[in-house]
Structure formats: structure tokens, C-alpha cells
Design a protein around this motif. Sequence first.
Motif, PDB file in Angstrom:
ATOM      1  N   UNK A 625       0.847  -1.194   0.000  1.00  0.00           N
ATOM      2  CA  UNK A 625       0.000   0.000   0.000  1.00  0.00           C
ATOM      3  C   UNK A 625       0.878   1.236   0.000  1.00  0.00           C
ATOM      4  N   UNK A 626       0.344   2.359  -0.466  1.00  0.00           N
ATOM      5  CA  UNK A 626       1.144   3.584  -0.465  1.00  0.00           C
ATOM      6  C   UNK A 626       1.361   4.097   0.945  1.00  0.00           C
ATOM      7  N   UNK A 627       2.529   4.664   1.182  1.00  0.00           N
ATOM      8  CA  UNK A 627       2.835   5.266   2.477  1.00  0.00           C
ATOM      9  C   UNK A 627       3.305   6.700   2.269  1.00  0.00           C
ATOM     10  N   UNK A 628       2.944   7.553   3.193  1.00  0.00           N
ATOM     11  CA  UNK A 628       3.369   8.947   3.140  1.00  0.00           C
ATOM     12  C   UNK A 628       4.678   9.094   3.896  1.00  0.00           C
ATOM     13  N   UNK A 629       5.739   9.431   3.162  1.00  0.00           N
ATOM     14  CA  UNK A 629       7.052   9.640   3.767  1.00  0.00           C
ATOM     15  C   UNK A 629       7.106  11.067   4.300  1.00  0.00           C
ATOM     16  N   UNK A 630       7.422  11.220   5.600  1.00  0.00           N
ATOM     17  CA  UNK A 630       7.399  12.523   6.249  1.00  0.00           C
ATOM     18  C   UNK A 630       8.539  12.603   7.261  1.00  0.00           C
ATOM     19  N   UNK A 631       9.104  13.790   7.422  1.00  0.00           N
ATOM     20  CA  UNK A 631      10.209  13.981   8.363  1.00  0.00           C
ATOM     21  C   UNK A 631       9.700  13.786   9.795  1.00  0.00           C
ATOM     22  N   UNK A 632      10.488  13.149  10.674  1.00  0.00           N
ATOM     23  CA  UNK A 632      10.042  12.905  12.052  1.00  0.00           C
ATOM     24  C   UNK A 632       9.656  14.172  12.808  1.00  0.00           C
ATOM     25  N   UNK A 633      10.399  15.260  12.596  1.00  0.00           N
ATOM     26  CA  UNK A 633      10.067  16.503  13.301  1.00  0.00           C
ATOM     27  C   UNK A 633       8.718  17.047  12.838  1.00  0.00           C
TER      28      UNK A 633
END
Length: 709
Positions: A625-633
Motif C-alpha cells: 500500500x502507499x505510504x506517506x514519507x514525512x520527516x520525524x520533526x
Amino acid sequence: MNNFLKHVQQLQSEPAVKVSTSRTECPYCSVQCTMNLHEEQTIRVSRYSISPNKADPVTEGRLCVKGLQAHTHAVDDRRLRYPMRRLLGRLSPVSWDDALQQIKERFEALKETYGPDSVGVYGGGSLTNEESYLLGKFARVALQTRYIDYNGRFCMSAAAGASNLTFGVDRGLTNPLSEVPLAKCIILAGTNLAECQPTIMQYFRKARQEGCKIIVIDPRETATCSIADLHLKVRPGYDAALVNGMLKVLIEEGYTDPEFIERRTSGYSELAEHISKVSLTEVAELTDIAPELITEAARMYGRAETGLVFTARGVEQHASGVANVRNFLNMVLVTGKIGKPGCGYGAVTGQANGQGGREHGQKADQLPGYRMIEHPEHRAYIASVWGVPEEELPRKGVSAYEMMEAIDRGEIKGLLILGSNPVVSNPNAQLVEKALRKLEFLVVIDLFESETARLAHLVLPGSAYLEDEGTITQLEGRVMVRRAVKPLPGKARLDWRILCDIADAMGKGAFFRYRNAEEIFNELRIASKGGKADYYGMTYDRLERQHGMFWPCPEKGHPGTPRMFGESFGHDDGLARFAAVEHQQPKEGTSGKYPYLLTTGRVLQHYLSGVQTRNTPELNSKYPEPMMEIHPDTAGAIGLVNGGQAQVTSRRGSIRLKVKLSSKIRQDTVFVPFHWGGEQCINRLTHHALDPVSRMPEFKVCSVAILPG
């Protein structure tokens, strides 16, 4: 369950009665790796596997995870095997005779009521050259419609537009891959080769071993950054501004080639005047790249004796895509790094036949050989090849997304789609789905019941790459023959044969009398003769003996053209054209309501809209499935956790996605792959603003709001 396991074990233990190996080519990316298909037939079942072709001169026996599983979807029992007609909301099998009669009646009724332009054709960038050529001829001769375009519009159209304006010719790579190790500096802008074309990474690693400096320009730290000496994490949508800063350093510090500029280009004084007004401080603010890093990158490229610049969708999939690429080409020209070993430009094609697919007539404004449909001499020549009056050839149509808008407005009433899934691949996908539901008659030719096929009134079972025969033009501009190695399943037909059958049913069969793909290619050769993309000197025999040939190849004894622009460019005066490019920015900026930037792209395990790879269990299980890659901060400020859910909303729609934390992405940007449909389709959010030249949509940047989901 025990009986089932015993049955499986029995089948697995049966001795093989027949083993065969066939040479074929991967159906996925533009590298077109050759490989061996192994078939082991027992009394009850056939088992398949794939191994690399170690004699492949391009990939030297390498395959990626998709290639190793490329047989799976082609031999899948879920393949479409019979024509299917929608009755009472459900698809039911019908005979080919009934299907063809329905197409004839419905299309002719629409044309009679609304005119020939009420019917459109939508193709794909993975079709063979023969099918691409035939689709253009089918639209203009059998249907007599101006409405034809294809999903390759979303792939390389911006780079194609820039190359045509700058060089006068669009061939993806100006040099063969074998010259990559000769470069002393390589710029990879908006291209993630390690995941999208992994089998050619060997060339770049070898270049680095030979002392080459590699610069990667990308908002994300992708796998490709592992070979980078310098990574410029540019703010999405500001590539042209970044290059303006680099050009300022190149020009003002003397890294130009005055002799080359004087002898082989035009427009330099206008560029120099424009660059003199550029502020490096302003560029740094726009791009979020420090002036020192911009200067360092420019010096790396400027000092290098040889150099190559590659762009891909990260630079091109913008409403300013042509301008973005033209500025990178300015950098190539100002340093004179083209037309020599280890010097040139490459637009890294995405689709299997993204290059050939746009050369022979399935683009709205083009005819075979990269001729232009509005050019009187080009029209007259192709009309003579096809045996029709020139005045009967339709004029140019509109781009792929604009066709969807025309459907939504009610201007196009019927549509035939071959090898594409526009419900997933178009921007503003909810409008596209709404538009397709309005069609009075939709015909889809495909392998599986895709998201688009589920909307069709008639679905026809087409051919997979193992059954197809024809030529593919891979990313270098190398034309290769792919032979059929398996029979068609059920009542499926070859894609080119389906087009001929429909033309015959509509009374145009005399123009489509072919016995095999080679006969179509021989007509294509004549149609391309004298054009920019000239295939005339190629034959199936020559292509097979030489493992492909590079176009242009204008005569039968011509060796082909591996390296372009050694002596002149494609414009009538032989000169390349500079262009002063203003700073470009996204059509949609962030705001208090939509404070983040969304960018999209591929992952290693999947291809395009996922119709093939999502039907390959081994691949789909690794990235289901698609995942949204996002910075931890950024995630922490929003209240998101790794593996949790997020609601992502743009001005066009909203979807829920699983969260993937990554410190390798900018804090103002999120990344989502585009291989899924339905409620997981990220193109429900993307922006439909179009480039004024190429009509490329703004896939790569739009503003979004993100909440815990």
C-alpha cells in the motif's frame, strides 16, 4: 486443507516432461533488460522462472526485483481471456464478432450524430513501436478523429519539448550509456536511478570509481544519493531558479566554452544579460540551498573536462517542466559539454517505450518519424504513405489530461483506451473518473480489469509482452526487437490485431492489411523516412544481429547514431538555442490552510499505475500500500507516528495513508508513491495545471494539509 496440501506436493514432485528457455525483454522500465524465460511443463502444470541474460551488452546480466518477477502477471489466471460487455452493471463474456459489431455500431452512431471528433483514442507508453504507429493511423484513418494522445504525455513530454526547442531533436539520451564512465562530472536532477532504473547504476558507480564527481538534485535523500559527492535538497518546484544560480557562477567565473558558443549556438547574449541580473542570495532563499553549495556544484561541473546532465520526472513533471529542462540544457551548452565522448544530456525515460511511443504518431500533434501534424509537407508525405487524401487527415488534438476535460464537457462521447489506466495516472483523478463515467461508450483493451476497465462498456483482452512481437526504443534511443515466446491465453488477441479488426469492422480494413508485426514495422520505416526519428535503415534482421540500433538510421547501410550532435544540431541552421529562463515556482504555494508540499514518485517494487505489479504477489507483498514519507520533526508537530494513519487533503480531494517516518526528506515536504487506485490514489490530490508548451501536468508539487487519520 490436508488434501489440498497433498495435491500441491504431488504436483511439485512430478518429474518435468519438457523444459524450454526463451529470450525476451522486461516489460517495465526504459532500460529494457533482456532476460531468459524458463518454462518447465509437467503433466498437469507449467512453472515459470526468469534469469538474467548475461550476454546483454547494456545491463551485463543484471535484473531488478521487477524483472525477476516479470513473468508472473503475464501467466496469471486472472488475465482477461474473453471480450466482456457490461450488462446491467456487470461484465459478461461475449464473442469477438459481437464485440466488434458493437464497436462498429456505437462508434458510427456517435460519429453520425456528433461528428468524427466525438470519438477519441488514448494510448500508452509501453506499447511497441508498431502498436504506437498503428494506433495513430487507426485514430486518423479508421476513426478520422483528431482526439488521440497517450499516457507518455505524463512521462517525458517536458524534456521532449525542451530538447526540441534547444536541440531541434528529441532523443532521450544524446550518448550511449557506455560513455557514462567517461564523464568527470555527472548531474542527476530529479532522477532516482537506484529505484527506477537500477540495472544501469553500474555505469555511474564505475564513473565514480574513475574519479567522476556526482551531484544529485532532489528534495529527498533517495537511494541514488549513495553515489553522490554532493546532494542539493532543493525546495520542490524551484529547479530552474537553482540552475540560474549555477549558471551565474559558470558565466562569471569563466567556466564557459566561448568557441563552442560562437560556432554552434545562438541566443547566448540574451542569456548572459538575464544571468547578470540574477542574485545568488535570492536563488538561495528560493531554493533553500546555501550559496556556497550552489557555487560548489557549479564549479564541480564547470571544471570537469567532460560532463553529463540527466533529468527525470522530478524536474519535468511541473507546469514549468519545459523551462526547467531548458535551463539545465543552457548549462550543457554554455560549457560546450555535448556532442563529444562523455559529454551530453539525458532525459531518463520512465516507461518501457516512452521514447518510441512519442515518435510515431500517438501524440496529439505528431505524425510518424516525429513529423508534426500541422506541417503541410509532413501531412502530405504521411497521407501518401497511408494512401489517403491529405485534406482528410485530422488536425492536431489536445493533450491527455485535456482530453479528460473535453470528455467532462461532453465534447468527446466515445473513447478507446489501449494499454493505459487514466483513472489512476492522471492528475485531479476524481474529475477523470467522473468524466469517464459520462461517456456514452468506453472501450478498454488491457490485460486485467483495471480501475479504468471497471468503468468500461466493453473490455477486450489484449496481449502481454510475452505474446507480443515488435520493436521497443529504450532510453538510449536504441531500437530493439522483442519476439513472441508464448501463445495468447483464451480468446485474447494481439493488440495490433484488435486495432486491425476494429478498422475492418468499420469499413477501413483495406488500410490495415498486415500479416505480422514486421509488416507494420516496414511501413513504419517508410513513414519515418526523412523525419527527425528516421528508422528507414533498420530491419528486424539488422536489429537482432546487432542487439539493437540507434536512430537516426536513414539508409540500409547506415550504422545508426549512438552519439548525437557531434557536428550539428537539429534546427535548420544547425545551431542549438539558448533560452533565458526566469525563476519558476509552483503554481500552488503553501498557505495557512495547506502548509505542506506534496511530491510524488515511484518505488522499486511497482510500475506506473500498478496494474501489472499489483497483480504480482511477490512484489505487492513487499510494498502492499502507499505510504506517506514525512520527516520525524514534522510528524511530531502534527501528532503522527510511524505506521499510523494520516489524512492528507489538497484543494482537489482527500485520502488516508499510512505514515512512514524518514529523516531523508525536507521538513516542509511529504512524498507519496502513485501506483495505487481507488481510495489510495494520490493523483486524487495532485494539481492539473499544465505546462504551456508540453501540456505536462504539475504532478510533482501541490500544497496539502495533514492531520492524524
